[in-house]
Design an enzyme around this catalytic site. Structure first.
Site, mmCIF file in Angstrom:
data_model
loop_
_atom_site.group_PDB
_atom_site.id
_atom_site.type_symbol
_atom_site.label_atom_id
_atom_site.label_comp_id
_atom_site.label_asym_id
_atom_site.label_seq_id
_atom_site.Cartn_x
_atom_site.Cartn_y
_atom_site.Cartn_z
ATOM 1 N N TYR A 16 0.831 -1.215 0.000
ATOM 2 C CA TYR A 16 0.000 0.000 0.000
ATOM 3 C C TYR A 16 0.862 1.261 0.000
ATOM 4 O O TYR A 16 0.627 2.185 0.777
ATOM 5 C CB TYR A 16 -0.972 -0.010 1.195
ATOM 6 N N ASP A 247 -17.044 -11.301 8.363
ATOM 7 C CA ASP A 247 -15.597 -11.090 8.299
ATOM 8 C C ASP A 247 -15.196 -10.336 9.563
ATOM 9 O O ASP A 247 -15.318 -9.120 9.640
ATOM 10 C CB ASP A 247 -15.256 -10.290 7.032
HETATM 11 N N1 PMP Z 1 -10.913 -8.422 6.229
HETATM 12 C C1 PMP Z 1 -10.886 -7.298 6.965
HETATM 13 C C2 PMP Z 1 -12.150 -6.834 7.626
HETATM 14 C C3 PMP Z 1 -9.700 -6.567 7.098
HETATM 15 O O1 PMP Z 1 -9.698 -5.442 7.818
HETATM 16 C C4 PMP Z 1 -8.529 -7.054 6.465
HETATM 17 C C5 PMP Z 1 -7.194 -6.336 6.577
HETATM 18 N N2 PMP Z 1 -7.202 -5.034 6.912
HETATM 19 C C6 PMP Z 1 -8.610 -8.229 5.726
HETATM 20 C C7 PMP Z 1 -9.812 -8.894 5.635
HETATM 21 C C8 PMP Z 1 -7.407 -8.788 5.034
HETATM 22 O O2 PMP Z 1 -6.507 -9.281 5.943
HETATM 23 P P1 PMP Z 1 -4.969 -9.489 5.525
HETATM 24 O O3 PMP Z 1 -4.424 -8.117 5.326
HETATM 25 O O4 PMP Z 1 -4.373 -10.196 6.694
HETATM 26 O O5 PMP Z 1 -4.960 -10.312 4.289
#
Ligand code: PMP
Length: 435
Positions: A16, A247
């Protein structure tokens, strides 16, 4: 001593990051509790828990010991055909703590893959039952990770414009975000539910699942919704025979005040956890589902099985730390500490919310957030970058998400450190000047 910084500049591609314009990365040599330290010994308070992962604190003695002990036994073993104590015990502990029939744990190693697994699971669950359900419903402003399935359901975050042509079919519905003093949320909730119901009916059984970040959208700008909306969403989906995926990669492990956000509403059919799972120590994720879903994958043919797995699935070091971290929530009284942080956040918000540059104040569990009044709100707007740099200059790691400024500290943060953070926020807003 810091000659590696030159190597970093020449060889490393950071996530990023627009390397053409961003300042070089800051080296961190040591960390403890809520603090990061540069090689020169400068302290930076980690007020966003290193991308929302650190829960009990950096370099926690108990977690360090669990990691070292496991390293002396077995550091890794493939997870197809083999198992080990930390993974089995962790799966059982999670199933017990989650409750609500969420009993079957599939391991992977980051938030995106936890989501990817959930999407594949939901699709194949129906496929194995003889139904073709190839669509998903996701929310505007939702973010679920960077892999292709996760990007598709996170298309409403606005991050993935370059990939639109490659993404699978997802319908995006409005997220009824709310804040302190919001008087119109009920109407937005009713409209969102009506839109979802219409889409489900129009799709005529083609929707495999609805995916949502319960109670709080993270990367979309710390946008909160009311628990009653989440409950109504789950009820609606179940009434129309659709799976619900929560999620909780960001909301899990205490962020919203309860160990899991869903405890304040209804339980989903599938839940994704990562980040705080290992207290921010090591990459690990789980996708946990009901036994009813697991059972549709059983049968004589391999084609019915979930054909998915990563080299580091259920890594024993990560699983051992995760198990210890879960126990720490009881041993260290972590949830009451989060309640105390929430109280302090609310008191500080009374001061912050009257600032002319702050609007839409909101607090949930360990998260304090507000939006910048005026300004573009773009993810890397000049104002948001200026604020981040200002905070860093006064020793605070606070990274605004576009026009949203927020704190999400590790739970070990002291009251004095919190006061430093609140003062820093006011100073930052003052430095921005008038809108
Ligand atoms: N789902 C949510 C709600 C997140 O906030 C994030 C990461 N910020 C992810 C999935 C992805 O996780 P990762 O960066 O560990 O792949």
């Amino acid at each position: 001593m810091t000659d590696f910084l030159d190597l970093d500049r020449r060889h490393v591609w950071h996530p990023y990051t627009q390397h053409a314009t961003e300042a070089p990365a800051i080296a961190i040599a040591r960390a403890s509790g809520a603090s990061l330290f540069t090689p020169e010994g400068r302290e930076i308070l980690d007020l966003i828990s290193s991308w929302w992962t650190t829960t009990h604190g950096h370099a926690h003695a108990g977690l360090n010991a669990a990691l070292a002990e496991q390293a002396g036994k077995v550091e890794h073993v493939m997870f197809a055909g083999f198992t080990h104590e930390p993974a089995a015990r962790l799966a059982a502990a999670l199933a017990e703590r989650l409750g609500h029939g969420l009993t079957r744990v599939f391991f992977s190693d980051n938030g995106s893959t936890a989501v990817e697994v959930a999407l594949k699971l939901a699709f194949q669950h129906w496929h194995n039952k003889g139904e073709r359900r190839h669509r998903f419903i996701a929310f505007d402003g939702g973010y679920h990770g960077d892999t292709f399935g996760a990007m598709a359901v996170g298309r409403g975050s606005g991050f993935f414009g370059a990939y639109q042509d490659l993404l699978l079919e997802v319908e995006t519905v409005p997220f009824p975000a709310t804040w302190d003093g919001d008087t119109e949320v009920a109407a937005r909730e009713a409209e969102a539910l009506e839109r979802i119901e219409k889409r489900l009916i129009a799709a005529d059984g083609a929707v495999a699942a609805i995916i949502v970040e319960p109670l709080m959208q993270g990367a979309g700008g710390m946008r909160f919704c009311r628990p009653a909306f989440m409950s109504a969403l789950v009820d609606l989906a179940h009434r129309l025979d659709t799976l619900v995926i929560f999620d909780e990669v960001a909301t899990g492990f205490g962020r919203t005040g309860t160990l899991f956000a869903f405890e304040q509403a209804r339980a989903p059919d599938i839940i994704c956890l990562s980040k705080g799972l290992t207290a921010g120590y090591l990459p690990l994720a789980v996708t946990v589902m009901t036994e009813r879903i697991f059972e549709t994958f059983l049968g004589d043919s391999f084609a019915r099985a979930l054909v998915h797995g990563h080299s580091f699935t259920a890594n024993p070091l990560a699983a051992a730390v995760a198990l210890r971290s879960l126990a720490l929530f009881g041993e260290e009284g972590t949830l009451p500490r989060i309640a105390a942080i929430e109280d302090r956040h609310r008191q500080a918000m009374a001061r912050l919310a009257v600032h002319p540059r702050a609007t839409r104040p909101r607090v949930l569990g360990s998260v304090l957030a507000f939006d910048l009044a005026g300004g573009s709100g773009d993810y890397k707007s000049a104002e948001s970058v200026a604020l981040r740099d200002h905070f860093l200059a006064i020793g605070l790691n606070i990274r605004p998400l576009g026009g949203t400024v927020y704190l999400m500290p590790p739970y070990c943060i002291t009251d004095d450190q919190l006061e430093r953070a609140y003062d820093g926020l006011i100073r930052g807003l003052d430095a921005l000047g008038k809108a």
